[in-house]
Write an enzyme that holds these catalytic residues in place. Structure first.
Site, PDB file in Angstrom:
ATOM      1  CD  GLU A 263      -2.045   1.826   2.489  1.00 13.98           C
ATOM      2  OE1 GLU A 263      -1.771   3.042   2.450  1.00 13.98           O
ATOM      3  OE2 GLU A 263      -2.364   1.219   3.520  1.00 13.98           O
ATOM      4  CB  CYS A 300      -2.798   5.502   3.971  1.00 12.73           C
ATOM      5  SG  CYS A 300      -3.610   4.341   5.071  1.00 12.73           S
TER       6      CYS A 300
END
Length: 506
Positions: A263, A300
């Site tokens: 990620e 994020c």
């Protein structure tokens, strides 16, 4: 500080020191010395994981579920230590760390319940048809099986939920895969406490301690040694685009390529549709400011870009966002490097063609204060650098001329973790037009909310097309994340005595 870390690696249950050491760089309080990793220690940990894999793969679902529950119990038993050293190392407030610990242990227990239920195995059976013409069909049974030892890289921004016992480790153990963790240098003490909890759980259950190792610190060669070790069969990573892409390329270039579940980065665009802007622009601006600054913008899923049709409603939105951000004091970032990167990112955005500063602040050292900029859609479309993530509490408003240009902006985004639609009932036609583009862009599409805050549950997707992640078919949050570390195996005409126990009765 009442807690003093031992500063060693944890290799297959053993505390192992090394001559090369590094010092932590806490936001507050005392620094400690820790042993630094090496390729030799990585090889030792990978060998232990490889040896432990057959035994873990053969455990029952109940045994693995009990391990996950026990790890959660051992982490909770060390809650005060985790909060104390975690707050010192990261600068995160105690309440945030306590909440993140609850998310981490809750995730472990959720995975335990999911493993007990067995649905993740995706078991299938096509019974034999010996009399079928023109050819008989054999007995065919299929289920998911663990891939082998997994490498996990601790994340800087989530010292618990995406680190030593976070989602990647929990998913791998649930699948039946041993884990070798590369601890993040930003919070080695926190990593150590959680690593000790995992070792204690293995000892309590009498399980092979080779199932888990923690290698602390070390230079780039340590991470490279981990992903290229032939005994590692998959990698879980949360971090920067540059670092993740380098590791991804190493995984792909191995003699035996392995999956890299990374990620990497996302700006998480938010589209404010016309009627929503007309009815509640100020509320949306204030809410966006709160989401942008949560955790100093170090999530994020931070919604860094807002797209709104130019005009008085856009003015009201921008004014409310400016007011909300201006009221936020400077916050401590997780590392000095992150703070430097944040300021450099703000400088890069400010130098973009046609970019106007709405809120400019001065922040030094490890602190970060909000920035807010705006730009026209035409200028944004010609400057790709404006679409790159700035990790921190920075917002960019894109003013579009109409709904058609909003759709053009949506189509221009690279892969994202999330995409948000702020809408009222009368915006449904435009929302329906945007939705296919947003589905292709993001792993999670949400309406009338803010993406910060990721629910850990069966239906959550935390991933998306590159560069949000390196595998668009996977998620790093939720029970579906276990599937990353499994592969389907078909058993044809095997006697019942040879079948895995979970298939024999199917």
């Amino acid at each position: 500080m009442t807690f003093t870390p031992h500063g060693d690696h944890l290799i297959a249950g053993q505390r192992i020191g090394s001559e090369t050491r590094f010092s932590s760089a806490p936001a507050t309080g005392r620094a400690f010395e820790f042993s630094a990793g090496s390729p030799e220690l990585v090889a030792q940990a990978c060998a232990a994981a490889h040896a432990a894999f057959p035994g873990l793969a053969a455990t029952t679902r109940e045994q693995r579920a009990t391990l996950l529950d026990t790890i959660a119990d051992e982490i909770d038993a060390r809650g005060e230590q985790i909060t104390e050293i975690g707050s010192s190392e990261t600068g995160l407030p105690a309440a945030r760390l306590q909440g993140e610990r609850g998310r981490t242990t809750g995730q472990l227990r959720l995975f335990a319940a999911h493993v007990r239920a067995g649905d993740y195995l995706d078991r299938r059976h096509d019974a034999a048809l010996p009399d079928r013409q023109p050819l008989p069909r054999p007995d065919l049974r299929m289920m998911q099986r663990p891939v082998g030892p997994v490498a996990v890289f601790g994340a800087s921004n989530f010292p618990l939920a995406f680190s030593v016992a976070g989602g990647d480790t929990a998913a791998a153990l649930a699948a039946g895969c041993p884990v070798v963790v590369k601890g993040h240098g930003a919070h080695p003490g926190t990593s150590e406490v959680v690593g000790d909890a995992i070792v204690a759980a293995l000892d309590k259950l009498g399980m092979d301690t080779g199932l888990f190792s923690l290698v602390q610190g070390g230079n780039r060669a340590v991470g490279e040694a981990l992903v290229t070790d032939p005994r590692i069969k998959a990698v879980g990573f949360t971090g920067s685009l540059g670092g993740g892409r380098a590791l991804y390329d190493l995984c792909a270039s191995r003699p035996e390529p392995i999956p890299f579940f990374g990620e990497l980065g996302s700006v998480n665009p938010m589209f404010i549709l016309p009627r929503a802007a007309a009815s509640r622009a100020a509320d949306l601006g204030a809410g966006w400011a709160g989401s942008l600054t949560m955790g100093a913008g170090q999530f994020c899923t931070n919604p860094g870009i807002a797209i709104v049709i130019d005009g008085p409603d856009a003015d009201a939105f921008a004014e409310a966002a400016t007011e909300g951000l201006g009221a936020v004091s400077a916050q401590t970032m997780l590392t000095d490097g992150m703070a430097d990167a944040y300021r450099n990112g703000a400088r890069r955005v400010s130098e973009g063609a046609g970019v106007k500063s709405l809120l400019s602040t001065a922040c030094e050292g490890r602190s970060a204060a909000p920035y807010l900029f705006e730009v026209s859609a035409s200028n944004w479309l010609t400057d790709e650098a404006l679409s790159e993530e700035v990790f921190g509490p920075l917002g960019l408003v894109i003013r579009v001329t109409d709904a058609a240009q909003m759709a053009q902006i949506a189509a221009s985004f690279k892969g994202q973790l999330t995409a948000t639609i702020q809408m009222d009932d009368s915006d449904i036609d435009l929302a329906r037009e945007l939705l296919p583009t947003l589905e292709r862009m993001a792993g999670r599409v949400l309406a009338n909310g803010f993406p910060t805050g990721v629910e850990v549950c069966d239906s959550m997707v935390h991933g998306g097309p590159y560069p949000a992640s390196t595998n668009f078919g996977a998620t790093s949050v939720g029970t579906l994340s276990i599937r990353r570390f499994l592969r389907p195996v078909c058993y044809q005409n095997l006697p019942e005595a040879l079948l895995p126990a979970d298939l024999a009765t199917l």
